[in-house]
Design an enzyme around this catalytic site. Structure first.
Site, PDB file in Angstrom:
ATOM      1  N   GLU A 168       0.807  -1.229   0.000  1.00 18.14           N
ATOM      2  CA  GLU A 168       0.000   0.000   0.000  1.00 18.14           C
ATOM      3  C   GLU A 168       0.840   1.279   0.000  1.00 18.14           C
ATOM      4  OE1 GLU A 168      -2.731  -0.607   3.256  1.00 18.14           O
ATOM      5  OE2 GLU A 168      -3.550  -2.398   2.344  1.00 18.14           O
ATOM      6  N   ASP A 218      -1.094  -3.753  -3.450  1.00 18.50           N
ATOM      7  CA  ASP A 218      -1.900  -2.559  -3.153  1.00 18.50           C
ATOM      8  C   ASP A 218      -3.388  -2.819  -3.379  1.00 18.50           C
ATOM      9  OD1 ASP A 218      -2.430   0.150  -2.424  1.00 18.50           O
ATOM     10  OD2 ASP A 218      -0.524   0.738  -3.316  1.00 18.50           O
ATOM     11  N   GLU A 286      -5.777 -10.643  -1.899  1.00 21.63           N
ATOM     12  CA  GLU A 286      -6.644 -10.474  -0.720  1.00 21.63           C
ATOM     13  C   GLU A 286      -8.126 -10.430  -1.108  1.00 21.63           C
ATOM     14  OE1 GLU A 286      -5.361  -7.218   1.805  1.00 21.63           O
ATOM     15  OE2 GLU A 286      -3.245  -7.599   1.388  1.00 21.63           O
TER      16      GLU A 286
HETATM   17  O1  9MR Z   1      -7.288  -8.538   8.065  1.00 18.30           O
HETATM   18  C1  9MR Z   1      -6.379  -7.731   8.781  1.00 18.30           C
HETATM   19  C2  9MR Z   1      -7.008  -7.260  10.076  1.00 18.30           C
HETATM   20  O2  9MR Z   1      -7.222  -8.366  10.940  1.00 18.30           O
HETATM   21  C3  9MR Z   1      -6.128  -6.228  10.747  1.00 18.30           C
HETATM   22  O3  9MR Z   1      -6.788  -5.705  11.870  1.00 18.30           O
HETATM   23  C4  9MR Z   1      -5.816  -5.119   9.753  1.00 18.30           C
HETATM   24  C5  9MR Z   1      -4.922  -4.076  10.387  1.00 18.30           C
HETATM   25  O4  9MR Z   1      -4.636  -3.055   9.497  1.00 18.30           O
HETATM   26  O5  9MR Z   1      -5.181  -5.653   8.601  1.00 18.30           O
HETATM   27  C6  9MR Z   1      -6.018  -6.526   7.904  1.00 18.30           C
HETATM   28  O6  9MR Z   1      -5.401  -6.985   6.733  1.00 18.30           O
HETATM   29  C7  9MR Z   1      -5.129  -5.987   5.755  1.00 18.30           C
HETATM   30  C8  9MR Z   1      -3.917  -6.428   4.987  1.00 18.30           C
HETATM   31  O7  9MR Z   1      -2.851  -6.681   5.853  1.00 18.30           O
HETATM   32  C9  9MR Z   1      -3.507  -5.380   3.969  1.00 18.30           C
HETATM   33  N1  9MR Z   1      -4.607  -5.034   3.105  1.00 18.30           N
HETATM   34  C10 9MR Z   1      -5.861  -4.730   3.746  1.00 18.30           C
HETATM   35  C11 9MR Z   1      -6.258  -5.837   4.707  1.00 18.30           C
HETATM   36  C12 9MR Z   1      -7.619  -5.579   5.321  1.00 18.30           C
HETATM   37  O8  9MR Z   1      -7.583  -4.405   6.077  1.00 18.30           O
END
Ligand code: 9MR
Length: 381
Positions: A168, A218, A286
């Site tokens: 990101e 991203d 994702e």
């Molecule tokens: O799914 C993840 C969630 O449990 C966490 O709280 C969060 C913290 O920022 O991150 C989520 O995963 C993210 C991923 O690492 C990067 N892309 C977006 C995902 C969803 O927010």
């Protein structure tokens, strides 16, 4: 489709029709049933299929999650436990236990490991950016990036196939994200861009494991053409400078009403990086389908038959597009962000239904629709 699945499918459809009020129970087939159809098997001619898991999902071989994982997925990523705040919370302290166990589990079960993520503005401890009470210098941060990336990637050399090296880094305003990384490292080499922290991370990762696939990951690349172009330009410049980026990760946190045809154009933009590196790749990293539109509340979303059809259509359109990308040889990995509705991050503010497996771990009608596509395509050939 065998007789068994045909009967199951019909019963799933009947149940779906009678349970208009509940998106989570539209099938009588549990994802962990021994004879439930497997997603990764269905797509084996196209791409690996994976999902994000947590350490507790792979602890107990008798658990439902464990069975679902082994049946359906041939690539996995940790949802949170391999992020900087967990692996490297203090400058001189690494905690590898959970990720070690995860990598062992994958290895024992022939599952391809994705590592998420080495450098991110979120879930990243503050020590990276501090020198005593002051901001750390660019030199110090770049040294820390090298040490962090080298230590982690070399520990798993040959065992983690793909790293989301940076996550990101393009902001919502479509410029390089303003973060502690870009703010404090800046244009260190004086070449007119502030990609220096990204370049350092990729170079260190390549050196630590020359065979690992290195991804720049991203969100919204599929939905925002401006962002796709911005990513294209950034990666192009870095590739031309010899930065070892192997591919772009499309997170694909999409909405139920996503315009899948429009997405194809954005994939095409990134695909053009192949003109610079013929082996350049895309990964879907994702995937999930948010059932709420912008600003919608639980009261605004009624799970009707029409809703379920639209949900399924979005998923099937996406998988058709992904199979096309696989046919072009540019995509070989598609990962869902979570195992089933009940554990999705999208339940944050409302009960959500973004996955193909519901919170009771039953297969949704959409799951059957998606799983049939490869065979249907073969038949049509
Ligand atoms: O799914 C993840 C969630 O449990 C966490 O709280 C969060 C913290 O920022 O991150 C989520 O995963 C993210 C991923 O690492 C990067 N892309 C977006 C995902 C969803 O927010």
């Amino acid at each position: 489709m065998g007789h068994y699945y045909f009967i199951k499918r019909i019963s799933a459809a009947l149940i779906a029709a009678s349970m208009i009020l509940c998106a989570c129970s539209d099938s009588a087939v549990f994802a962990y049933d021994d004879d439930a159809p497997s997603l990764c098997e269905a797509y084996s001619d196209y791409f690996r299929v994976g999902c994000a898991v947590n350490s507790w999902d792979i602890e107990n071989p008798n658990s439902e999650q464990y069975k679902i994982i082994l049946k359906n997925f041939n690539t996995l990523v940790m949802e949170n436990e391999s992020k900087p705040e967990n692996l490297h919370p203090k400058e001189d302290e690494y905690y590898f236990d959970k990720f070690d166990e995860f990598v062992d589990f994958c290895e024992d079960n022939d599952i391809v490991v994705r590592g998420h993520t080495l450098i991110w503005h979120s879930q990243c401890p503050d020590w990276f950016f501090k020198d005593g009470n002051e901001d750390a210098s660019a030199e110090l941060i770049l040294e820390r990036i090298k040490e962090h990336v080298t230590t982690i990637v070399s520990r798993y050399k040959g065992r983690v196939s793909t790293w989301d090296v940076v996550n990101e880094v393009i902001g919502d305003d479509v410029s390089l994200r303003y973060s502690n990384w870009s703010r404090l490292v800046g244009d260190y080499d004086g070449d007119g861009d502030k990609y220096d922290f990204i370049e350092t991370a990729f170079r260190a990762a390549r050196e630590a494991d020359p065979d690992a696939r290195l991804i720049i990951n991203d969100y919204s690349l599929e939905s925002s053409t401006d962002k796709a172009i911005r990513m294209y330009n950034a990666v192009k410049k870095m590739l031309e400078e010899g930065v070892p980026i192997d591919g772009v990760g499309f997170q694909m946190h999409i909405g139920k009403d996503a315009d899948v045809e429009a997405m194809r154009e954005n994939y095409r933009i990134i695909s053009r990086l192949r003109e610079i590196d013929p082996d350049f790749l895309i990964e879907v990293t994702e995937l999930d389908v948010n059932c709420y539109g912008w600003g919608q509340e639980e009261k605004d979303v009624e799970i009707t038959k029409k809703f379920l059809k639209e949900f399924s259509k979005t998923y099937t359109d996406v998988f058709e597009m992904l199979m096309d990308l696989s046919d072009e040889g540019i995509l070989d990995s598609v990962v869902f962000w979570g195992l089933h509705d009940g554990v999705s991050w999208l339940n944050g503010s409302h009960k959500n239904y973004p996955m193909l497996i519901d919170r009771d771990m039953k297969l949704k009608e959409a799951y059957f629709d998606v799983i049939e596509l490869p065979a249907e395509r073969k038949k049509a050939e």
